[in-house]
Design a protein around this motif. Structure first.
Motif, mmCIF file in Angstrom:
data_model
loop_
_atom_site.group_PDB
_atom_site.id
_atom_site.type_symbol
_atom_site.label_atom_id
_atom_site.label_comp_id
_atom_site.label_asym_id
_atom_site.label_seq_id
_atom_site.Cartn_x
_atom_site.Cartn_y
_atom_site.Cartn_z
ATOM 1 N N LYS A 1 4.085 -4.196 5.611
ATOM 2 C CA LYS A 1 5.269 -4.259 6.457
ATOM 3 C C LYS A 1 5.222 -5.594 7.197
ATOM 4 N N GLY A 2 6.178 -5.816 8.088
ATOM 5 C CA GLY A 2 6.168 -7.076 8.835
ATOM 6 C C GLY A 2 4.841 -7.309 9.533
ATOM 7 N N CYS A 3 4.401 -6.283 10.289
ATOM 8 C CA CYS A 3 3.174 -6.443 11.083
ATOM 9 C C CYS A 3 1.956 -6.631 10.176
ATOM 10 N N CYS B 1 10.859 -3.574 6.975
ATOM 11 C CA CYS B 1 10.516 -2.333 7.670
ATOM 12 C C CYS B 1 11.559 -1.921 8.695
ATOM 13 N N GLY C 1 11.176 0.296 10.865
ATOM 14 C CA GLY C 1 10.506 0.917 12.015
ATOM 15 C C GLY C 1 9.904 2.240 11.569
ATOM 16 N N MET C 2 8.758 2.553 12.124
ATOM 17 C CA MET C 2 8.010 3.739 11.697
ATOM 18 C C MET C 2 7.926 4.759 12.824
ATOM 19 N N LYS D 1 5.339 0.679 19.258
ATOM 20 C CA LYS D 1 5.081 -0.665 18.752
ATOM 21 C C LYS D 1 6.276 -1.217 17.970
ATOM 22 N N CYS D 2 7.044 -0.331 17.353
ATOM 23 C CA CYS D 2 8.183 -0.783 16.545
ATOM 24 C C CYS D 2 9.391 -1.140 17.406
ATOM 25 N N CYS E 1 9.097 -4.710 18.053
ATOM 26 C CA CYS E 1 8.798 -5.559 16.891
ATOM 27 C C CYS E 1 9.821 -6.673 16.695
ATOM 28 N N TYR F 1 9.240 -9.031 14.155
ATOM 29 C CA TYR F 1 9.139 -9.471 12.762
ATOM 30 C C TYR F 1 8.997 -8.288 11.803
ATOM 31 N N PRO F 2 10.084 -7.504 11.662
ATOM 32 C CA PRO F 2 10.003 -6.343 10.778
ATOM 33 C C PRO F 2 9.949 -6.728 9.290
HETATM 34 S S1 SF4 Z 1 8.898 -2.072 12.856
HETATM 35 FE FE1 SF4 Z 1 7.538 -3.833 13.006
HETATM 36 S S2 SF4 Z 1 5.746 -3.084 14.141
HETATM 37 FE FE2 SF4 Z 1 6.841 -1.294 13.398
HETATM 38 S S3 SF4 Z 1 5.804 -0.806 11.474
HETATM 39 FE FE3 SF4 Z 1 7.621 -2.050 11.010
HETATM 40 S S4 SF4 Z 1 6.873 -4.135 10.906
HETATM 41 FE FE4 SF4 Z 1 5.277 -2.921 11.942
#
Ligand code: SF4
Ligand code: SF4
Ligand code: SF4
Lengths: 299, 53
Positions: free
Chosen positions: A79-81, A107, A109-110, A134-135, A138, A140-141
């Motif tokens: 994912k981005g992170c 992503c 968001g999770m 954390k999302c 975020c 940089y998804p």
């Molecule tokens: S939204 Fe951002 S921080 Fe959350 S899981 Fe996806 S890439 Fe990672």
């Protein structure tokens, strides 16, 4: 089965069958519907274990240091992170780019499985959120580095990462100290925050050393805070703000308040800078390079 | 580091850093005096200490 899961399996199968990679790092369903746990697939016959859903929150990049002494080529979902974590590991020479085949995931968001577990256990009355903390922050998804990509590009939310840091900064020195000591009095020194962290990749961790023992190991508030001061400084300039440390903490200590303060300082002193955005030379963490015109202020 | 300790509520006077070469005896003495003066101003420390009975 979602579209991304089907595609993920197809890609993994092909990569394993034609020998491009020896193993695939992905997620599989865990013991509960709201858990997608990290997994390793080595056999094309096993790819149906893989899933890509809204619970794939674990940062897979944090697993890569386990393979630093192997030579196998690895396919990894990112994912981005996670992708920023991979960039950081390449920059730290933990792994080389040519050993990786990166399958990016744009992503949306999770959800945080931990919140569901707590709610299901009855320990917490809080309803699990649609998006993990954390999302929400975020920026940089979408993966910053990949060989292939899944899903539609996502728009990052408003940048409010530093609001909480600013709030702390507006308190008096004594209030700040009392606040942090109180938070850290709950720490049980389980080291989950360190183990979940992609920036914590030293072969021998300072906190495992006993001769000398740098930080006391008992769980008293002061040693707990000292532990986190050292840890936060060790990842300063390399922390990719994935939020995994805070999420992994079983007692809910707001660790990102420390990380984001250092992110803010590094950005203001050496910046603009955020860790793990690109492999270019200019993107080497400011605290990992020598410069004659160093502002010296960080010490 | 200084800014970080300050963020955690530690008085910045307690943490000072200076480059002093082996041949700069006077500078060393001056800086030490300065550090001691500053710390006397902020008074005894209660923070980041282990409590021993
Ligand atoms: S939204 Fe951002 S921080 Fe959350 S899981 Fe996806 S890439 Fe990672
Ligand atoms: S310190 Fe926390 S937010 Fe930063 S990289 Fe490590 S786990 Fe991620
Ligand atoms: S995860 Fe939380 S409780 Fe465990 S060592 Fe880190 S701060 Fe302490």
């Amino acid at each position: 089965m979602s579209d991304n899961t089907a595609k993920a399996r197809e890609i993994a199968k092909k990569l394993l069958q034609d020998g491009t990679v020896a193993m695939v790092l992905g997620w599989e369903k865990g013991s509960e519907p709201y858990v997608s746990a990290p997994t390793v697939v080595r056999d094309a016959a096993d790819v149906d274990r893989l899933v890509v859903d809204e619970y794939c929150i674990h940062d897979l990049a944090a697993l890569l240091p386990d393979y630093r002494d192997h030579s196998d080529k690895i396919a990894i979902f990112a994912k981005g992170c996670d992708s920023r974590g991979i960039v950081r590991l390449i920059q730290d020479r933990v792994i080389t780019r040519d050993r990786l085949y990166i399958i990016g995931i744009n992503c949306p968001g999770m959800k945080d499985p931990n919140e569901f577990i707590r709610a299901a256990s009855g320990l917490s009355k809080a309803k699990p959120a649609d998006k993990a903390a954390k999302c929400l922050h975020c920026q940089y998804p979408n993966p910053v580095i990949y060989d292939e990509i899944l899903g539609e590009a996502q728009k990052p939310g408003a940048d409010q990462r530093l609001t909480e840091v600013d709030k702390i900064e507006s308190m008096s020195a004594d209030e700040r100290y009392d606040f942090f000591i109180k938070e850290f009095s709950r720490c049980i020194r389980c080291y989950a925050c360190r183990n979940a962290c992609v920036a914590c990749n030293c072969r021998t961790c300072i906190f495992d050393e006993t001769k000398p023992q740098w930080v006391g190991r008992s769980t008293d508030p002061v040693n707990n805070l000292l532990y986190q001061i050292v840890r936060a400084m060790h990842v300063a300039g390399r922390c990719i703000e994935c939020g995994e440390c805070e999420r992994a903490c079983p007692v809910g200590i707001p660790l990102m308040l420390l990380n984001r303060k250092l992110i803010k300082d590094v950005d203001q002193l050496f910046g603009p800078y955020q860790a793990g955005l690109s492999l270019e030379d200019e993107a080497i963490p400011p605290l990992s390079r020598y410069r004659v015109d160093d502002p010296d202020e960080f010490m | 580091m200084k800014s970080f300790l300050q963020y955690l509520g530690i008085e910045p006077e307690r943490y000072q850093l200076a480059w002093i070469s082996g041949s700069e005896g006077q500078k060393f003495a001056d800086i030490m005096t300065h550090v001691v003066d500053e710390i006397k101003k902020v008074g005894p420390n209660r923070k980041l200490r282990e409590e021993h009975e």
